[in-house]
Design a protein around this motif. Sequence first.
Motif, PDB file in Angstrom:
ATOM      1  N   TRP A 102      -4.874  -8.618  -7.604  1.00 20.80           N
ATOM      2  CA  TRP A 102      -4.712  -9.555  -6.520  1.00 20.80           C
ATOM      3  C   TRP A 102      -5.458 -10.807  -6.911  1.00 20.80           C
ATOM      4  O   TRP A 102      -5.010 -11.977  -6.946  1.00 20.80           O
ATOM      5  CB  TRP A 102      -5.043  -9.070  -5.392  1.00 20.80           C
ATOM      6  N   LEU A 103      -6.942 -10.702  -7.482  1.00 19.66           N
ATOM      7  CA  LEU A 103      -7.428 -11.890  -7.840  1.00 19.66           C
ATOM      8  C   LEU A 103      -7.282 -12.302  -9.089  1.00 19.66           C
ATOM      9  O   LEU A 103      -6.764 -13.784  -9.035  1.00 19.66           O
ATOM     10  CB  LEU A 103      -9.097 -11.288  -7.993  1.00 19.66           C
ATOM     11  N   ASP A 104      -6.574 -11.657  -9.966  1.00 18.20           N
ATOM     12  CA  ASP A 104      -6.182 -12.307 -11.067  1.00 18.20           C
ATOM     13  C   ASP A 104      -4.932 -13.166 -10.793  1.00 18.20           C
ATOM     14  O   ASP A 104      -4.703 -14.505 -11.247  1.00 18.20           O
ATOM     15  CB  ASP A 104      -5.602 -11.284 -11.936  1.00 18.20           C
ATOM     16  N   MET A 105      -3.974 -12.605  -9.905  1.00 22.72           N
ATOM     17  CA  MET A 105      -2.912 -13.442  -9.688  1.00 22.72           C
ATOM     18  C   MET A 105      -3.124 -14.868  -8.938  1.00 22.72           C
ATOM     19  O   MET A 105      -2.671 -15.655  -9.045  1.00 22.72           O
ATOM     20  CB  MET A 105      -1.969 -12.586  -8.687  1.00 22.72           C
ATOM     21  N   ALA A 106      -4.202 -14.564  -7.844  1.00 23.10           N
ATOM     22  CA  ALA A 106      -4.445 -15.911  -7.048  1.00 23.10           C
ATOM     23  C   ALA A 106      -5.124 -16.934  -7.869  1.00 23.10           C
ATOM     24  O   ALA A 106      -5.055 -18.129  -7.606  1.00 23.10           O
ATOM     25  CB  ALA A 106      -5.740 -15.285  -5.910  1.00 23.10           C
ATOM     26  N   GLN A 154       0.920  -1.193  -0.028  1.00 18.33           N
ATOM     27  CA  GLN A 154       0.001   0.008   0.124  1.00 18.33           C
ATOM     28  C   GLN A 154       0.863   1.203  -0.057  1.00 18.33           C
ATOM     29  O   GLN A 154       2.169   1.207   0.343  1.00 18.33           O
ATOM     30  CB  GLN A 154      -0.967  -0.029   1.310  1.00 18.33           C
ATOM     31  N   PRO A 155       0.229   1.997  -0.526  1.00 18.47           N
ATOM     32  CA  PRO A 155      -1.132   2.507  -1.054  1.00 18.47           C
ATOM     33  C   PRO A 155      -0.982   1.984  -2.541  1.00 18.47           C
ATOM     34  O   PRO A 155      -0.323   2.273  -3.496  1.00 18.47           O
ATOM     35  CB  PRO A 155      -1.036   4.248  -1.237  1.00 18.47           C
ATOM     36  N   SER A 156      -1.889   1.185  -2.852  1.00 14.08           N
ATOM     37  CA  SER A 156      -2.196   0.414  -4.038  1.00 14.08           C
ATOM     38  C   SER A 156      -2.379   1.384  -5.217  1.00 14.08           C
ATOM     39  O   SER A 156      -2.181   1.070  -6.231  1.00 14.08           O
ATOM     40  CB  SER A 156      -3.277  -0.588  -4.021  1.00 14.08           C
ATOM     41  N   SER A 186      -1.236  -7.840 -12.482  1.00 16.91           N
ATOM     42  CA  SER A 186      -1.032  -7.609 -11.254  1.00 16.91           C
ATOM     43  C   SER A 186       0.214  -6.847 -10.942  1.00 16.91           C
ATOM     44  O   SER A 186       1.312  -7.324 -11.451  1.00 16.91           O
ATOM     45  CB  SER A 186      -0.894  -8.932 -10.258  1.00 16.91           C
ATOM     46  N   SER A 187       0.168  -5.519 -10.125  1.00 19.01           N
ATOM     47  CA  SER A 187       1.397  -5.074 -10.174  1.00 19.01           C
ATOM     48  C   SER A 187       2.336  -5.651  -9.151  1.00 19.01           C
ATOM     49  O   SER A 187       3.393  -5.663  -9.280  1.00 19.01           O
ATOM     50  CB  SER A 187       1.232  -3.548  -9.660  1.00 19.01           C
ATOM     51  N   TYR A 188       1.801  -6.316  -8.066  1.00 21.61           N
ATOM     52  CA  TYR A 188       2.522  -7.140  -7.058  1.00 21.61           C
ATOM     53  C   TYR A 188       3.529  -8.165  -8.101  1.00 21.61           C
ATOM     54  O   TYR A 188       4.686  -8.236  -7.718  1.00 21.61           O
ATOM     55  CB  TYR A 188       1.572  -7.698  -6.087  1.00 21.61           C
ATOM     56  N   SER A 189       2.869  -8.886  -8.616  1.00 23.29           N
ATOM     57  CA  SER A 189       3.204  -9.750  -9.424  1.00 23.29           C
ATOM     58  C   SER A 189       4.409  -9.302 -10.529  1.00 23.29           C
ATOM     59  O   SER A 189       5.634  -9.839 -10.685  1.00 23.29           O
ATOM     60  CB  SER A 189       2.362 -10.781 -10.298  1.00 23.29           C
ATOM     61  N   GLY A 216       3.743 -15.174  -6.459  1.00 21.59           N
ATOM     62  CA  GLY A 216       3.396 -14.373  -7.417  1.00 21.59           C
ATOM     63  C   GLY A 216       4.567 -13.900  -8.468  1.00 21.59           C
ATOM     64  O   GLY A 216       4.085 -13.332  -9.438  1.00 21.59           O
ATOM     65  N   ALA A 217       5.844 -14.526  -8.479  1.00 22.38           N
ATOM     66  CA  ALA A 217       6.629 -14.180  -9.568  1.00 22.38           C
ATOM     67  C   ALA A 217       6.599 -14.985 -10.746  1.00 22.38           C
ATOM     68  O   ALA A 217       6.886 -14.825 -11.845  1.00 22.38           O
ATOM     69  CB  ALA A 217       8.239 -14.121  -9.075  1.00 22.38           C
TER      70      ALA A 217
END
Length: 347
Positions: A292-296, A86-88, A147-150, A124-125
């Motif tokens: 996040w849902l896409d990644m999951a 965060q902040p996302s 996914s920005s996290y991924s 997530g990578a």
Amino acid sequence: MRVVVVGASGNVGTALLRRFRRDASVTSVVGVVRRPPRTTPPAPYDVAEWVGVDLADPGPDERTVERLAAVFRGADAVVHAAWAIQPSHDRGYLRRVNVGGTRRVVEAVARARVRHLVVLSSVGAYSPGPDLTPRTEDWPTRGIRSSSYSVDKAAVEALLDESEERLPGTVVARVRPALVFQRRAGHEQARYFLGPFVPVGLLDGGLPFLPWPSGLRLQAVHADDLAEALREVVVRQARGAFNVAGPGVVTAPEVATIMTRSGEVRDVPATTARLALSAAWHARLAPAGPGWLDMALEVPLMDTGRATRELDLRPVHSGLDALREVVAGMARGAGHASPPLRGRALR
């Protein structure tokens, strides 16, 4: 051993300090954080000497790298566990912390001539997994594009690949955990992923039914089991990638036994769930976006055999155990003494 932990006050860093606190082989621990404590903190944070460095400092790279290098000099290992979620909505800031910050850590490790760099990566990578076959560490790490996290985790993996070629004198390890849970991170996880409008008190067995996106399957790991894996990587000076997850795959019926009164699961089409989450995120009603849902939904299940064979890792908690614990922590506002893990006062 002298170990420096970057991001020592977060979910994973706290568990790692807890592990080091009872480890005779680790004689000195330094915690690098953005907000160091001003007085002696309670356990497990009292095991560390604290240094304040902002990985996203807007100043010159040279200044931050030299500050980090000064801390790293003389260390047997540096564990990099700092990450911003965060902040996302501030994509630039997340990129500066997660990718730019990791680049600064790598440069400082090289400058300080540290022999071992251990980086906390993520499931997530990984690139999408087309089926339920568990994948080993050689599965591609190009991430999930939405996914920005991924995307950032994949960028860090590429940076580490480059570093291994450029710094042959440094042993580089990357640990790729599943979702990381512990009770003390309950309030933090609720802040990061659920926000103020979700009645978290109902999550621990109070929901009438469980809405579940079609196709969702999860692996999870307790923070203490991940800390054990990181400890083994450090003391063995292990090289390469390691998948880490608790036993089992978490399924909707199992989650329903934790979160609902009835055990009922209602399947929600993934596209519907994504549209709803996207609308809530854009309206600033949900802190976590649809990526996040896409990644999951898309990342593969992980084969953890290498960690078992080479680290002798045998997690104490199943993935469901870890989820059960964090859900209870969410419902009760559980936290710890560090700023990232601050809890909420129960009323």
